[in-house]
Enzyme design. Structure first.
Site, PDB file in Angstrom:
ATOM      1  N   CYS A 185      13.529  14.906 -24.403  1.00 41.21           N
ATOM      2  CA  CYS A 185      12.422  14.219 -23.750  1.00 41.21           C
ATOM      3  C   CYS A 185      12.954  13.027 -22.965  1.00 41.21           C
ATOM      4  O   CYS A 185      13.849  12.331 -23.419  1.00 41.21           O
ATOM      5  CB  CYS A 185      11.501  13.745 -24.866  1.00 41.21           C
ATOM      6  SG  CYS A 185      10.321  12.547 -24.335  1.00 41.21           S
ATOM      7  N   THR A 187      10.582  10.826 -21.445  1.00 40.76           N
ATOM      8  CA  THR A 187       9.413   9.974 -21.199  1.00 40.76           C
ATOM      9  C   THR A 187       9.732   8.486 -21.341  1.00 40.76           C
ATOM     10  O   THR A 187       9.320   7.665 -20.527  1.00 40.76           O
ATOM     11  CB  THR A 187       8.270  10.364 -22.159  1.00 40.76           C
ATOM     12  OG1 THR A 187       7.902  11.699 -21.853  1.00 40.76           O
ATOM     13  CG2 THR A 187       7.057   9.469 -22.008  1.00 40.76           C
TER      14      THR A 187
HETATM   15  P1  5GP Z   1      12.684  17.538 -31.078  1.00 41.86           P
HETATM   16  O1  5GP Z   1      12.361  18.184 -32.397  1.00 41.86           O
HETATM   17  O2  5GP Z   1      13.531  18.409 -30.216  1.00 41.86           O
HETATM   18  O3  5GP Z   1      13.232  16.153 -31.229  1.00 41.86           O
HETATM   19  O4  5GP Z   1      11.292  17.329 -30.330  1.00 41.86           O
HETATM   20  C1  5GP Z   1      10.457  18.405 -29.995  1.00 41.86           C
HETATM   21  C2  5GP Z   1       9.218  17.871 -29.311  1.00 41.86           C
HETATM   22  O5  5GP Z   1       9.539  17.239 -28.069  1.00 41.86           O
HETATM   23  C3  5GP Z   1       8.216  18.921 -28.903  1.00 41.86           C
HETATM   24  O6  5GP Z   1       7.476  19.439 -29.969  1.00 41.86           O
HETATM   25  C4  5GP Z   1       7.373  18.175 -27.885  1.00 41.86           C
HETATM   26  O7  5GP Z   1       6.393  17.367 -28.486  1.00 41.86           O
HETATM   27  C5  5GP Z   1       8.400  17.277 -27.220  1.00 41.86           C
HETATM   28  N1  5GP Z   1       8.805  17.796 -25.901  1.00 41.86           N
HETATM   29  C6  5GP Z   1       9.163  19.053 -25.575  1.00 41.86           C
HETATM   30  N2  5GP Z   1       9.509  19.150 -24.262  1.00 41.86           N
HETATM   31  C7  5GP Z   1       9.344  17.920 -23.750  1.00 41.86           C
HETATM   32  C8  5GP Z   1       9.511  17.372 -22.440  1.00 41.86           C
HETATM   33  O8  5GP Z   1       9.930  18.019 -21.487  1.00 41.86           O
HETATM   34  N3  5GP Z   1       9.187  16.056 -22.299  1.00 41.86           N
HETATM   35  C9  5GP Z   1       8.734  15.297 -23.337  1.00 41.86           C
HETATM   36  N4  5GP Z   1       8.401  14.036 -23.096  1.00 41.86           N
HETATM   37  N5  5GP Z   1       8.604  15.770 -24.591  1.00 41.86           N
HETATM   38  C10 5GP Z   1       8.896  17.063 -24.789  1.00 41.86           C
END
Ligand code: 5GP
Length: 344
Positions: A185, A187
């Site tokens: 992400c 953001t």
């Molecule tokens: P991880 O477990 O990989 O740390 O986080 C997964 C989460 O990241 C997903 O369930 C979703 O909420 C968030 N996410 C997935 N794709 C994106 C993206 O392109 N941008 C952002 N801001 N969050 C994402």
């Protein structure tokens, strides 16, 4: 302008303090939970860890493996109808109870949701937007709740108590919590918006539980210890992206470089995902996700065993014979360093 100066914490800022216990072995620990949902009235029993609704992790192949462990998957919204048809969901009750059908809030998302729900007979919905703070989002939730009064609805994402309450009061059973903590992400970098995930989970869980709702801690878990911390903080479910990516059952492209095999993993707002599904990144927006190449990790089941083993271990360290007791028995200690990195 205002500054909130109360400290907010991430998983990396704390450790779980050990407690005396009468447990003999980690095999004594039950990781299953049973929930009855506030609005749908349905009950579910299983291990409350779910795969993210990203097209690399929310795949049908992943859901087949995870459901065999009693775990869930939010199937990503781009799965074609023909793919659902092939897997004959209505005749696979174990799979059906452990998957959520994802959708966004655009007209075509809602049309497809109706079609997939009808075809699969699934009773679980995941309404996912990057920013769960808009009135329009609430209006769509109300609409879907009115149309599907006995379906279980997960929706988000938000990171604060008042918005968690607003979603639950609008018909959500499980609020998705997390803005910016995800492994792919961007953001926080692009928009400067977010909230430390451990504090978000603590505050949103408290708000949800006060109204009889539940939360799923979404994003930011980098190892089984972080999952234990999320449950310790009060999460009812934990959602994983990166930790489940790069496996045989994951989506993404296999690449070989210098004899090493990699599988791609990318955010759903990354240029890779937008090129695939939206005809590119729209002029007015920046992509808030990135693409990484993960060393190929083989079958998912091995990683899942590792995760469940870590979680059982956390429970034994605090004397919790069941996952349900973990948050009651958790005391976090704030730390300045949690790992010894001398050999890494
Ligand atoms: P991880 O477990 O990989 O740390 O986080 C997964 C989460 O990241 C997903 O369930 C979703 O909420 C968030 N996410 C997935 N794709 C994106 C993206 O392109 N941008 C952002 N801001 N969050 C994402």
């Amino acid at each position: 302008m205002r500054i909130e100066s109360e400290i907010k914490l991430d998983f990396k800022d704390v450790l779980i303090r050990p407690k005396r216990s009468t447990l003999v072995s980690r095999s004594d620990v039950s990781l299953e939970r049973t929930y009855t949902f506030k609005h749908s009235g349905r009950s579910w029993t299983g291990v409350p860890i779910v795969a993210s609704n990203m097209d690399t992790t929310g795949t049908i192949e992943t859901s087949q493996v995870l459901s065999s462990f009693g775990m869930g998957t939010t199937l990503h919204k781009h799965i074609p109808l023909e793919e659902y048809e092939k897997h004959d969901f209505p005749n696979n009750p174990k799979l059906l109870e452990n998957v959520f059908i994802s959708c966004g809030i655009k007209e075509h998302d809602l049309e497809k949701l109706d079609q997939v729900l009808e075809m699969t007979q699934c009773k679980n919905i995941c309404i996912d937007v990057a920013n769960g703070y808009t009135e329009f989002f609430i209006s769509i939730i109300r609409k879907i709740r009115a149309k599907y009064p006995t379906h279980t609805i997960m929706a988000g994402n938000v990171v604060t108590g008042e918005m968690t309450e607003a979603l639950i009061l609008s018909g959500v059973d499980i609020v998705k919590v997390g803005i910016g903590p995800g492994s792919v992400c961007l953001t926080r970098k692009l928009a400067g918006v977010g909230y430390p995930q451990l504090s978000a989970v603590i505050e949103c869980a408290d708000a949800a539980h006060g109204l009889g709702g539940l939360i799923v801690a979404d994003g930011g878990c980098t190892n089984p210890g972080d999952i234990a911390k999320a449950f310790g903080a009060g999460a009812d479910y934990v959602m994983l992206g990166g930790m489940l990516a790069g496996h045989t059952e994951s989506g993404g492209e296999l690449i070989t470089k210098n004899g090493i095999i990699y599988k791609t993993f990318y955010g759903m707002s990354s240029p890779e995902a937008m090129n695939k599904y939206s005809g590119g990144v729209a002029q007015y927006r920046a992509s808030e996700g990135k693409c990484v190449e993960l060393p190929y990790r083989g079958p998912l089941a091995e990683t899942v065993k590792q995760i469940l083993g870590g979680l059982r271990s956390a429970c034994t360290y605090v004397g919790a014979s069941a996952l349900k007791e973990l948050s009651k028995r958790t005391t976090f200690v704030r730390v300045s360093q949690q790992l010894n990195n001398i050999f890494s």
